[in-house]
Design an enzyme around this catalytic site. Structure first.
Site, PDB file in Angstrom:
ATOM      1  N   GLY A  12      16.335   3.034 -69.340  1.00 25.85           N
ATOM      2  CA  GLY A  12      17.104   2.195 -68.300  1.00 25.85           C
ATOM      3  C   GLY A  12      18.368   1.612 -68.550  1.00 25.85           C
ATOM      4  O   GLY A  12      18.636   1.040 -69.773  1.00 25.85           O
ATOM      5  N   ASN A  15      21.781  -3.582 -66.145  1.00 26.10           N
ATOM      6  CA  ASN A  15      22.557  -4.585 -66.882  1.00 26.10           C
ATOM      7  C   ASN A  15      21.946  -4.941 -68.310  1.00 26.10           C
ATOM      8  O   ASN A  15      22.594  -4.856 -68.989  1.00 26.10           O
ATOM      9  CB  ASN A  15      22.390  -5.920 -66.040  1.00 26.10           C
ATOM     10  CG  ASN A  15      23.340  -5.815 -64.900  1.00 26.10           C
ATOM     11  OD1 ASN A  15      24.250  -5.098 -64.730  1.00 26.10           O
ATOM     12  ND2 ASN A  15      23.042  -6.560 -63.849  1.00 26.10           N
ATOM     13  N   ARG A  85      14.596  -8.221 -59.961  1.00 28.69           N
ATOM     14  CA  ARG A  85      14.143  -9.073 -58.907  1.00 28.69           C
ATOM     15  C   ARG A  85      15.105  -9.374 -58.056  1.00 28.69           C
ATOM     16  O   ARG A  85      16.474  -9.639 -58.555  1.00 28.69           O
ATOM     17  CB  ARG A  85      13.482 -10.504 -59.700  1.00 28.69           C
ATOM     18  CG  ARG A  85      12.266 -10.198 -60.300  1.00 28.69           C
ATOM     19  CD  ARG A  85      11.778 -11.522 -60.967  1.00 28.69           C
ATOM     20  NE  ARG A  85      11.674 -12.698 -60.321  1.00 28.69           N
ATOM     21  CZ  ARG A  85      11.838 -13.996 -60.791  1.00 28.69           C
ATOM     22  NH1 ARG A  85      11.848 -14.333 -62.009  1.00 28.69           N
ATOM     23  NH2 ARG A  85      11.615 -15.141 -60.023  1.00 28.69           N
ATOM     24  N   ARG A 154      14.989 -20.359 -73.874  1.00 25.15           N
ATOM     25  CA  ARG A 154      15.321 -21.227 -72.796  1.00 25.15           C
ATOM     26  C   ARG A 154      14.779 -22.436 -72.880  1.00 25.15           C
ATOM     27  O   ARG A 154      15.533 -23.515 -72.846  1.00 25.15           O
ATOM     28  CB  ARG A 154      14.916 -20.667 -71.398  1.00 25.15           C
ATOM     29  CG  ARG A 154      15.432 -19.486 -71.058  1.00 25.15           C
ATOM     30  CD  ARG A 154      14.720 -18.709 -69.797  1.00 25.15           C
ATOM     31  NE  ARG A 154      15.667 -17.681 -69.221  1.00 25.15           N
ATOM     32  CZ  ARG A 154      15.296 -16.682 -68.431  1.00 25.15           C
ATOM     33  NH1 ARG A 154      13.824 -16.615 -68.039  1.00 25.15           N
ATOM     34  NH2 ARG A 154      15.877 -15.648 -67.997  1.00 25.15           N
ATOM     35  N   HIS A 178       4.357 -13.966 -68.698  1.00 22.92           N
ATOM     36  CA  HIS A 178       5.825 -14.393 -68.391  1.00 22.92           C
ATOM     37  C   HIS A 178       5.772 -14.760 -66.855  1.00 22.92           C
ATOM     38  O   HIS A 178       6.077 -13.598 -66.261  1.00 22.92           O
ATOM     39  CB  HIS A 178       6.478 -13.183 -68.738  1.00 22.92           C
ATOM     40  CG  HIS A 178       8.044 -13.184 -68.603  1.00 22.92           C
ATOM     41  ND1 HIS A 178       8.739 -14.386 -69.174  1.00 22.92           N
ATOM     42  CD2 HIS A 178       8.876 -12.317 -67.927  1.00 22.92           C
ATOM     43  CE1 HIS A 178       9.981 -14.060 -68.883  1.00 22.92           C
ATOM     44  NE2 HIS A 178      10.091 -12.955 -68.318  1.00 22.92           N
TER      45      HIS A 178
END
EC number: 1.1.1.37
Length: 316
Positions: A12, A15, A85, A154, A178
């Protein structure tokens, strides 16, 4: 004597894949194969990164390719392929589309790199790592999902900002799937070794504010998607994947929360779910079973059931 560099394949070249390729080369973790089904994208990104090597100070090789055969004999593989997403889309909306991609990726890993350590990043994570495991036929200790490291990062960042302290002094982790049912363990969080519960008692932060941070952690990915309008998070997911990769390649034996295959641990069988594990040269070397109170156990069970339903709905 010639030192054989590790071969790291990135499936892949979006980004996250591009960010990963850059991070791997800058750290000189190994030679990179950047794969994508879209012609030109992996080749262009690989060339761009390679052209930065004289000033970036790295000498590892990087190639872009559309041929699965080029991932042959990889030492480690990180999978980010699939659609990302979009605003208003849940991770679960991605399920069927990305499952088909993971099936193809898994089959090619089985064919070309059956001995690699594989990190899955593609969402919905807990279901996608199950699909790759099924079609790659990898041993359970050699495949893992990247989720808990990101969610925990996070959680730690939000706590550090609220307390106005260094992120390095915050220790915290997240269990479960997740998604919206992830379980940030407040009871196990600490600030420079001081339990977060005592920090609350000291008046440095309120329970209400901690609850807000837990909610923000659960919505961390959505918050970035809404801000970007197009695309999803990639710097933090890439950094989290590198953290796991380094622990494997360097046999660091770090304790990291990851989506790993459970076979009785935590009372869960035949399911990938986020729990703390030790990652070393043998892949997942140990699953650590954290004791939970009744409230935490209830949240964890809810998360497990959500992942079970997700996996059950796969049409492969």
């Amino acid at each position: 004597m010639t030192v054989q560099r590790k071969k790291i394949s990135l499936i892949g070249a979006g980004n996250i894949g591009g960010a990963l390729a850059h991070m791997v080369t800058l750290r000189e973790l190994g030679d990179v194969v950047l794969f994508d089904v879209n012609d030109g994208i992996p080749q262009g990104k690989a060339l761009d990164i390679a052209e930065s090597s004289p000033i970036g100070g790295f000498s590892v090789n990087i190639i872009g390719t559309n041929r699965y055969g080029d991932i042959k004999n990889s030492d480690a593989i990180i999978i980010t392929a699939g659609i990302a997403r979009k605003p208003g889309m849940s991770r679960d909306d991605l399920l069927q589309t990305n499952a088909k991609v993971m099936k193809e990726v898994g089959e090619n890993i089985r064919k070309y790199s059956p001995n690699a350590f594989v990190i899955v990043v593609t969402n919905p994570l807990d279901a996608m790592v199950s699909v790759v495991h099924k079609f790659s036929n990898l041993p359970a200790n050699m495949i893992v999902g990247m989720a808990g490291v990101l969610d925990s990062s996070r959680f730690r960042y939000f706590l550090a900002r609220e307390l106005n302290i260094s992120v390095e002094d915050v220790s915290a982790f997240v269990l479960g799937g997740h998604g919206d049912t992830m379980v940030p363990l407040i009871r196990c969080a600490s600030i420079a070794g001081i339990p977060l519960t005592q920090i609350i008692d000291m008046g440095l932060i309120t329970q209400e504010k901690v609850d807000e941070i837990v909610k923000r952690t659960r919505n961390g990915g959505k918050e970035i998607i809404d801000l970007l309008k197009s695309g999803s998070a990639y710097y933090a997911p890439a950094s989290s994947s590198i953290y796991m990769l380094e622990s494997y390649l360097r046999d660091e034996k770090r304790i990291l929360p990851c989506a790993t295959y459970l076979n009785g641990e935590y009372g869960v069988k035949d399911l990938f779910i986020g729990v703390p594990v030790i990652i070393g040269k043998n892949g997942i070397e140990k699953v650590l079973e954290v004791k939970m109170d009744d409230s935490e156990q209830e949240m964890f069970n809810k998360s497990v059931n959500a992942v079970k339903e997700l996996v059950k709905s796969l049409s492969l």
